[in-house]
Design an enzyme around this catalytic site. Structure first.
Site, PDB file in Angstrom:
ATOM      1  CE1 TYR A   1      35.761  28.167  31.617  1.00  0.00           C
ATOM      2  CE2 TYR A   1      33.551  28.220  32.749  1.00  0.00           C
ATOM      3  CZ  TYR A   1      34.683  27.590  32.226  1.00  0.00           C
ATOM      4  OH  TYR A   1      34.405  26.379  32.298  1.00  0.00           O
ATOM      5  CD  GLU A   2      38.666  30.239  35.290  1.00  0.00           C
ATOM      6  OE1 GLU A   2      39.626  31.169  35.969  1.00  0.00           O
ATOM      7  OE2 GLU A   2      37.854  29.690  35.867  1.00  0.00           O
ATOM      8  N   GLY A   3      39.548  34.648  32.027  1.00  0.00           N
ATOM      9  CA  GLY A   3      39.972  35.601  31.057  1.00  0.00           C
ATOM     10  C   GLY A   3      39.990  35.418  29.575  1.00  0.00           C
TER      11      GLY A   3
ATOM     12  CD  GLN B   1      44.027  33.863  28.763  1.00  0.00           C
ATOM     13  OE1 GLN B   1      45.336  33.299  29.142  1.00  0.00           O
ATOM     14  NE2 GLN B   1      43.217  34.240  29.848  1.00  0.00           N
TER      15      GLN B   1
END
Ligand SMILES: Cc1cc2nc3c(=O)[nH]c(=O)nc-3n(C[C@H](O)[C@H](O)[C@H](O)COP(=O)(O)OP(=O)(O)OC[C@H]3O[C@@H](n4cnc5c(N)ncnc54)[C@H](O)[C@@H]3O)c2cc1C
Length: 417
Positions: free
Chosen positions: A239-241, A246
């Protein structure tokens, strides 16, 4: 649970252009809010179920349906088409928090494994292997367990240093009065943010894996905590990309920053090189510092070869190798930060030895055995040397993969996988 829920939703307003430029941010409440502030009618938001997950059971995650049984009305936050930009205001902090989550799980798992290894008695010491009557020993006496423990310690302390350094750059940017200084530190933080997020979550998971391994069969059992840390940690690479995204951000936007002619990356590499230049002839640890210097050179050459291909028109080149590149970048940065710690720890430990009058090996070993402070610095030095010897060779391996320019995974037809 509460009177109303406010959902922050990324969505496309009617007539918006395709791609991320057409995405806007909206507030969508569960209940509409009347002009006088009281709750109005339901806003067509339904939660059909809670997700069944492999970990983080303390945090309920649910599926949401919008526009169920009537329209869901959303209120625009910021300008039309600014959704992704505005989301990143939250996301950048969340990415650092997610890296911290990977590190925290790793640190807790390591400490559990360390405690267990000091208590669990199993097998005989290697030097007594042939003696069936030899006393059983704590598993921390076995070389393979010690290797796992020092690897976990080095990685955990390195990740902590990486996160602190990133946050320190953020603080320096906030405090800077000179605009050029401010920009430099903002750029360093921006460069390190995807590394903090992806490297600490991936490597943190590997530390929790080693913690499970250290506990053997008990590690697999849920009454010991390490299997939970391993399950809980996995989400941080998703999650969070996802970490794949990234890696694309690191190489495609932060390193290959065309607008700034790659200055943030070049300045950062120069910062790492300055430690090597100042300490490569250190009488005790010069060889390790030189190995760090070689890893920085390898990373830099790898960067330049990928950038060269991209600027030469092969835009697929960075995309193909972004994830292993991020790993090599993270290993190199941790090598640098741990080498810094080694040099400080060496000075501190020498000062303790001097104060205690410990001149020879026996006297020094006694000081380390009796003083927690001396043992702390001894552990820092051991962890840094171990990291440089065991993790930095992976930078060479990744560089060899990049150099090979393998495209089989692109060319392979889908029915041949
Ligand atoms: C427990 C949990 C909590 C969550 N909480 C929230 C939340 O609070 N708010 C919220 O908005 N979301 C939340 N999410 C959603 C989460 O952010 C997404 O699951 C995550 O961003 C990945 O998106 P996805 O699941 O659609 O995977 P996909 O985008 O389908 O990705 C699947 C795989 O494909 C790769 N991939 C996809 N696109 C590309 C590309 N262009 N290039 C290269 N590789 C690519 C990914 O890296 C990944 O390996 C949560 C998810 C979970 C599991």
């Amino acid at each position: 649970m509460c009177e109303n829920f406010v959902h922050l939703v990324l969505a496309r307003a009617e007539g918006s252009p395709p791609g991320i430029k057409g995405v806007s941010l909206f507030i969508v409440p569960k209940f509409e809010i009347n002009a006088d502030g009281s709750l109005g009618k339901p806003n067509g938001v339904r939660c059909p179920k809670l997700e069944e997950k492999m970990g983080i059971h303390g945090s309920a995650t649910c599926e949401l349906l919008f526009g169920e049984g009537g329209e869901s009305v959303g209120e625009l936050v910021g300008g039309l088409g600014e959704g992704i930009k505005n989301m990143f205001l939250m996301m950048n902090e969340a990415r650092i928090g997610t890296g911290l989550q990977g590190h925290a799980a790793a640190s807790a798992a390591y400490l559990h494994a360390l405690q267990y290894a000091k208590e669990r008695v199993q097998g005989v010491a290697i030097e007594n292997m042939a003696n069936v009557n030899a006393p059983r020993v704590e598993i921390i006496k076995h070389p393979d367990v010690r290797r796992m423990l020092l690897s976990m310690k080095a990685m955990t302390e390195g990740m902590r240093a990486l996160i602190y350094r990133g946050v320190m750059f953020g603080t320096l940017a906030q405090m800077a009065t000179d605009p050029a200084e401010k920009e430099k530190y903002e750029d360093f933080l921006a460069l390190l943010t995807p590394v903090i997020k992806a490297y600490c979550s991936d490597q943190g998971f590997l530390v929790t894996r080693d913690a499970v391994q250290t506990l053997g069969g008990y590690g697999f059992c849920s009454e010991y905590h390490v299997e939970q840390y391993m399950r809980d940690c996995k989400i941080s690479s998703i999650y969070e990309g996802t970490n794949g995204i990234q890696a694309l951000d690191l190489l495609g936007r932060k390193v290959l920053n065309i607008k700034k002619k790659m200055k943030p990356y070049e300045d950062f590499v120069a910062l790492m090189k300055s430690l090597v230049a100042a300490n490569k002839d250190n009488p005790k640890y010069g060889a390790h510092i030189q190995r760090l210097g070689a890893a920085i050179e390898t990373l830099d050459a790898t960067t330049k070869s990928i950038v060269g291909k991209a600027l030469g028109g092969d835009m697929g080149a960075p995309v193909r190798v972004a994830t292993p590149y991020l790993e090599a970048f993270g290993h190199t940065v941790l090598g640098w930060l741990l080498a810094e710690q080694l040099l400080v720890a060496d000075r501190k430990l020498e000062a303790i030895f001097k104060a205690k009058g410990a001149a020879d090996d026996d006297a020094r070993n006694k000081v380390v055995a009796e003083s927690n402070e001396a043992a702390f610095y001894f552990g820092k030095i051991a962890a840094a040397k171990f990291f440089i010897d065991s993790f930095l060779p992976h930078v060479d391996a990744i560089s060899a993969f990049v150099k090979a320019d393998n495209k089989d995974f692109i060319a392979i037809p889908e029915n041949a996988f």
